[in-house]
Write an enzyme that holds these catalytic residues in place. Structure first.
Site, PDB file in Angstrom:
ATOM      1  N   LYS A 156     -59.663  12.841 -72.412  1.00  0.00           N
ATOM      2  CA  LYS A 156     -58.774  12.330 -71.612  1.00  0.00           C
ATOM      3  C   LYS A 156     -58.835  12.157 -70.116  1.00  0.00           C
ATOM      4  O   LYS A 156     -58.965  13.160 -69.355  1.00  0.00           O
ATOM      5  CB  LYS A 156     -57.444  13.376 -71.538  1.00  0.00           C
ATOM      6  CG  LYS A 156     -56.097  12.992 -70.846  1.00  0.00           C
ATOM      7  CD  LYS A 156     -54.764  13.955 -71.164  1.00  0.00           C
ATOM      8  CE  LYS A 156     -53.490  13.409 -70.268  1.00  0.00           C
ATOM      9  NZ  LYS A 156     -52.468  14.193 -70.504  1.00  0.00           N
ATOM     10  N   ARG A 168     -39.707  17.647 -60.983  1.00  0.00           N
ATOM     11  CA  ARG A 168     -39.011  16.341 -61.738  1.00  0.00           C
ATOM     12  C   ARG A 168     -37.619  16.517 -61.892  1.00  0.00           C
ATOM     13  O   ARG A 168     -36.696  15.307 -61.630  1.00  0.00           O
ATOM     14  CB  ARG A 168     -39.773  16.310 -63.139  1.00  0.00           C
ATOM     15  CG  ARG A 168     -41.225  16.109 -63.454  1.00  0.00           C
ATOM     16  CD  ARG A 168     -41.885  15.010 -63.396  1.00  0.00           C
ATOM     17  NE  ARG A 168     -42.987  14.926 -63.250  1.00  0.00           N
ATOM     18  CZ  ARG A 168     -43.943  14.783 -64.197  1.00  0.00           C
ATOM     19  NH1 ARG A 168     -43.727  14.962 -65.317  1.00  0.00           N
ATOM     20  NH2 ARG A 168     -45.467  14.947 -63.658  1.00  0.00           N
ATOM     21  N   GLU A 200     -59.783  17.211 -70.921  1.00  0.00           N
ATOM     22  CA  GLU A 200     -59.311  16.420 -69.718  1.00  0.00           C
ATOM     23  C   GLU A 200     -59.985  16.620 -68.568  1.00  0.00           C
ATOM     24  O   GLU A 200     -59.481  17.853 -67.520  1.00  0.00           O
ATOM     25  CB  GLU A 200     -57.832  16.413 -69.425  1.00  0.00           C
ATOM     26  CG  GLU A 200     -57.156  15.902 -68.502  1.00  0.00           C
ATOM     27  CD  GLU A 200     -55.606  16.150 -68.194  1.00  0.00           C
ATOM     28  OE1 GLU A 200     -55.041  15.329 -67.442  1.00  0.00           O
ATOM     29  OE2 GLU A 200     -55.126  16.950 -68.816  1.00  0.00           O
TER      30      GLU A 200
END
Length: 340
Positions: A219, A33, A177
């Site tokens: 999730k 990122r 998740e």
């Protein structure tokens, strides 16, 4: 902690109009990122960026909780306050990602299982002491020729259930998740089929492991066609199929569903969350737990410059506000250009 406090945390995380900020990127993911905006990933820089996120004034209007990474829950602000304390005092619930990432599933090519159960009980106790009130564990399933196999689904569902039981033992609310990836050329119908099968396996294992569903959140992925599928689906079709799958597979005792953004752009994640919330009432709150879809505009605005701090925080508030509107089914594309 009592059942009641875990139930309360689950409900508070999906309070009306609010969702979760996933700031639990591992160090390699954070490096990607930061390099995308031309920055080297160092511990001080990661700390500086996350401090910017967590000290955004007014964030609690749209965000209920923040998922932290192991490094982050141990970090402090410039003035020496632990991040978990900063979040709590701002009305945000601190959470922690506890899985150790995926490893190849032996004898099953191209399939993975999530690591991290060894020593998890002790780590949970430490995280609770550091201020975490909820936790997250991610399983990853890929659609392909003959995939996911029943063995892969079962191995991941079993690990999710063991994690969730351990979380509740120490009083943390588990976010479960199971992500069916959008990589591939599969159709939206195939994604619906696989997601249903995966969710049914997960809830079967959660029941076997005596996990209290009222003190959990799910999730999941939205039901999407593969990114290389020639036939893409519009937002309304995605919303209808997503809700249909959830109604078939997710017990009504679960208080909320917090969708992951998983490869969608900021705007796609928001417009689809909005489309899903136009199909209410459902048995659960339909919310968000977005990482990149909340943070991409923040990183672009910040670019590692202290002078851009307030612009970056404004970008976070703006994006969070749009997702809050999507929770009510009241998001409009023209809101993208109007800064709150």
């Amino acid at each position: 902690m009592t059942h009641q406090s875990m139930d309360h945390t689950a409900a508070a995380l999906v309070a009306p109009g609010k969702g979760i900020l996933a700031a639990d990127e591992s160090t390699p993911t954070m490096a990607k990122r930061l390099s995308a905006i031309g920055l080297e990933s160092t511990e001080p820089r990661r700390r500086e960026y996350r401090e910017l996120l967590f000290t955004t004034v007014g964030l609690s209007e749209y965000v209920s909780g923040v998922i932290l990474f192991d490094e982050t829950i141990r970090q402090r602000t410039t003035d020496g306050r632990p991040f978990a304390d900063v979040l709590s005092s701002a009305g945000l619930i601190p959470g922690i990602k506890v899985d150790a990432g995926t490893k190849p599933l032996a004898a099953f090519p191209d399939e993975v299982v999530t690591d991290g159960l060894d020593g998890l009980r002790d780590r949970f106790e430490e995280y609770a002491e550091l201020g975490a009130r909820f936790a997250k564990w991610r399983a990853v399933l890929r659609i392909g020729e003959g995939r996911p196999t029943p063995t892969c689904i079962e191995a991941n569902a079993h690990a999710l259930a063991r994690y969730a039981a351990l979380a509740q033992e120490v009083g943390l609310t588990p976010v479960v998740e199971p992500e069916v990836l959008m990589d591939g050329s599969h159709t939206v119908e195939r994604c619906a089929e696989v997601t249903t099968e995966v969710l049914r396996a997960v809830y079967d294992q959660l029941a076997r492991h005596r996990v209290r569903l009222e003190a959990t959140l799910l999730k999941p992925n939205m039901v999407l066609p593969g990114s290389d599928c020639p036939e893409q689906a519009d937002d309304e079709r995605i919303a209808l199929m997503t809700v249909e799958v959830l109604r078939r597979a997710v017990p009504a005792a679960v208080p909320g569903i917090v969708f992951l953004s998983g490869g969608q752009s900021d705007e796609q994640a928001t417009t689809r969350l909005d489309a899903i919330n136009r199909h209410v009432p459902q048995p659960w709150e339909l919310s968000f737990s977005f990482g990149r879809a909340l943070q991409a505009p923040v990183l672009r605005a910040w670019a590692g410059e202290e002078a851009n701090r307030s612009a970056a925080q404004a970008a976070l508030l703006h994006r969070a506000g749009l997702n809050s509107a999507a929770r009510y089914g009241s998001y409009r594309p023209e809101m993208e250009t109007v800064r709150a």
